[in-house]
Design an enzyme around this catalytic site. Structure first.
Site, short mmCIF file in Angstrom:
data_model
loop_
_atom_site.label_atom_id
_atom_site.label_comp_id
_atom_site.label_asym_id
_atom_site.label_seq_id
_atom_site.Cartn_x
_atom_site.Cartn_y
_atom_site.Cartn_z
N ASN A 4 -1.86 -43.87 -61.01
CA ASN A 4 -0.90 -43.59 -59.92
C ASN A 4 0.44 -43.39 -60.63
OD1 ASN A 4 0.39 -45.61 -57.17
ND2 ASN A 4 0.25 -43.40 -57.30
N ASN A 30 8.15 -40.48 -52.11
CA ASN A 30 6.84 -39.84 -52.31
C ASN A 30 6.98 -38.39 -52.75
OD1 ASN A 30 4.95 -41.96 -51.46
ND2 ASN A 30 5.78 -41.66 -49.37
N CYS A 64 5.93 -50.03 -53.03
CA CYS A 64 4.93 -49.36 -53.87
C CYS A 64 4.53 -50.31 -54.98
CB CYS A 64 5.49 -48.07 -54.46
SG CYS A 64 4.32 -47.23 -55.56
N GLY A 65 3.31 -50.83 -54.89
CA GLY A 65 2.88 -51.87 -55.83
C GLY A 65 2.80 -51.38 -57.27
N ASN A 66 2.17 -50.22 -57.46
CA ASN A 66 2.03 -49.72 -58.84
C ASN A 66 3.40 -49.40 -59.44
OD1 ASN A 66 -0.82 -49.84 -59.15
ND2 ASN A 66 -1.02 -48.03 -57.84
N ASN A 96 4.86 -51.31 -46.27
CA ASN A 96 4.45 -49.95 -45.87
C ASN A 96 3.12 -50.05 -45.12
OD1 ASN A 96 2.92 -50.69 -48.10
ND2 ASN A 96 3.01 -48.70 -49.07
N HIS A 152 -0.68 -49.59 -43.71
CA HIS A 152 -2.02 -49.29 -44.23
C HIS A 152 -3.05 -49.42 -43.13
CE1 HIS A 152 -0.91 -49.28 -48.54
NE2 HIS A 152 0.05 -50.08 -48.12
N ASN A 165 -0.98 -45.08 -44.90
CA ASN A 165 -1.84 -44.96 -46.09
C ASN A 165 -3.23 -45.38 -45.63
OD1 ASN A 165 0.33 -44.65 -48.33
ND2 ASN A 165 1.03 -46.39 -47.11
N GLU A 204 -3.04 -41.50 -49.70
CA GLU A 204 -1.72 -42.08 -49.51
C GLU A 204 -0.81 -41.22 -48.64
OE1 GLU A 204 0.65 -43.86 -52.46
OE2 GLU A 204 -1.04 -44.30 -53.79
N ARG A 205 -0.07 -41.90 -47.78
CA ARG A 205 0.98 -41.24 -46.99
C ARG A 205 1.96 -40.56 -47.95
NH1 ARG A 205 5.27 -44.93 -43.69
NH2 ARG A 205 5.60 -45.68 -45.83
N CYS A 228 -3.62 -47.48 -55.63
CA CYS A 228 -2.55 -47.81 -54.69
C CYS A 228 -2.42 -49.32 -54.68
CB CYS A 228 -2.89 -47.27 -53.30
SG CYS A 228 -1.64 -47.63 -52.06
N GLY A 229 -1.32 -49.84 -55.19
CA GLY A 229 -1.15 -51.29 -55.30
C GLY A 229 -1.05 -51.96 -53.95
N GLY A 249 -2.09 -50.75 -51.27
CA GLY A 249 -3.38 -50.50 -50.61
C GLY A 249 -4.43 -51.51 -51.04
N1 LIG Z 1 2.60 -43.51 -50.44
C1 LIG Z 1 3.03 -44.87 -50.12
C2 LIG Z 1 4.03 -45.38 -51.19
C3 LIG Z 1 3.35 -45.61 -52.53
C4 LIG Z 1 2.38 -46.75 -52.43
C5 LIG Z 1 1.36 -46.85 -53.57
N2 LIG Z 1 1.47 -45.84 -54.59
C6 LIG Z 1 1.34 -48.24 -54.17
O1 LIG Z 1 1.06 -48.37 -55.38
O2 LIG Z 1 1.54 -49.22 -53.41
C7 LIG Z 1 3.72 -44.90 -48.74
O3 LIG Z 1 4.25 -43.87 -48.31
O4 LIG Z 1 3.71 -45.98 -48.13
#
Ligand SMILES: N[C@H](CCC[C@H](N)C(=O)O)C(=O)O
Length: 273
Positions: free
Chosen positions: A6, A57, A66-68, A155, A157, A188, A206-207, A215-216, A218
């Site tokens: 990611n 994004n 965003c965890g990652n 965010n 999910h 997401n 992912e959104r 996706c962290g 996620g």
């Molecule tokens: N696309 C996600 C943000 C990045 C989250 C994902 N890359 C992670 O590692 O948590 C959103 O719009 O909520």
């Protein structure tokens, strides 16, 4: 940088997010005409933490968490001497994240993050369901019926349990569900198959960026949803397309802890006008 594939473009020389950030993200994240990435991440000064993170994004929309990216930001801060401690804090729109680094040969390799407590009340996620917990809730899309569990880590999910996540048609159902009317801020969408009470396979749409390698937030939402629905324990190994994350939804403090790698691939200069 990336966390399990990611991938993010990290910029660390801004005092604040410029108003042209959405256009900047769309241009820089383009994998053919730009650098390429799932998102553009700003590392900013913070009055409450060692550093502050804002994430845009690839489609130009800003995400709350965003965890990652938090793992990448913490590694960047240590490796580039914005912080000299192996335990540091990152301010995000979801709160202050405590981070613990594993250092090998002077560089951070593994990163553990306190991602905070999950948000489960329907209208706070948000999902258009008036309930304290949104668990295995029916959702229809293009004539197909699914059941999702709603979790926010800052965010939104929607976690959907399926027979075989690695073979699930993420590209077909992800975009339809991301923008479903049940999700006022979009969502997401995680597709999860249970291997054992402590191990799952997860794929994610992912959104704002499409299917990603990991996706962290996620993975955190997946373990929370799995434990809420009695499918798995509160501590599990999440297998993603890009690798594995260790997730624990703590029984004692209700916070979700995520442990995984972060990698700096290259540094460069952006020349486009
Ligand atoms: N696309 C996600 C943000 C990045 C989250 C994902 N890359 C992670 O590692 O948590 C959103 O719009 O909520």
């Amino acid at each position: 940088m990336n966390g399990l594939g990611n991938d993010f473009i990290i910029v660390a020389h801004f005092e604040s997010v410029p108003d042209y950030a959405p256009q900047m993200a769309r241009a820089m994240c383009d994998r053919h005409f730009g650098i390429g990435g799932d998102g553009l991440v700003f590392i900013l000064p913070s009055e409450k933490a060692d550093v502050r993170m804002r994430i845009i994004n690839a489609d130009g929309s800003e995400a709350e968490q965003c965890g990652n990216a938090v793992r990448c930001v913490a590694k960047y801060a240590y490796d580039h001497k914005l912080s000299f401690r192996e335990a540091l804090t990152v301010e995000t729109m979801a709160g202050i994240q405590h981070v613990w680094l594993t250092i090998e040969e002077g560089k951070a390799t593994q990163v553990k993050v306190d991602m905070g407590a999950p948000i489960l009340r329907g209208e706070a996620i948000p999902v258009a369901v008036n309930a304290e917990n949104v668990v295995d809730h029916p959702i229809e899309a293009d004539g197909a019926a699914f059941a999702f569990t709603g979790v926010s880590m800052g965010n939104p999910h929607a976690v959907i349990f399926v027979e075989d996540a690695p073979r699930f048609e993420v590209e077909k159902w992800g975009p339809v569900l991301e923008k479903h009317s049940l999700f006022p801020n979009k969502a997401n969408v995680e597709f999860v198959s249970v291997i054992s009470p402590t191990e799952v396979e997860m794929r994610v749409w992912e959104r704002g960026c499409g299917q990603t390698y990991a996706c962290g937030t996620g993975a955190c939402a997946t373990v929370v949803a799995g434990a809420l629905t009695g499918r798995i324990e509160r501590r599990a190994l999440v297998h993603l397309k890009g690798g594995d994350l260790e997730i624990e939804w703590s029984e004692t403090d209700n916070r979700v802890y995520m442990t995984g790698p972060a990698e700096e691939v290259f540094a460069g200069r952006w020349h486009k006008a």
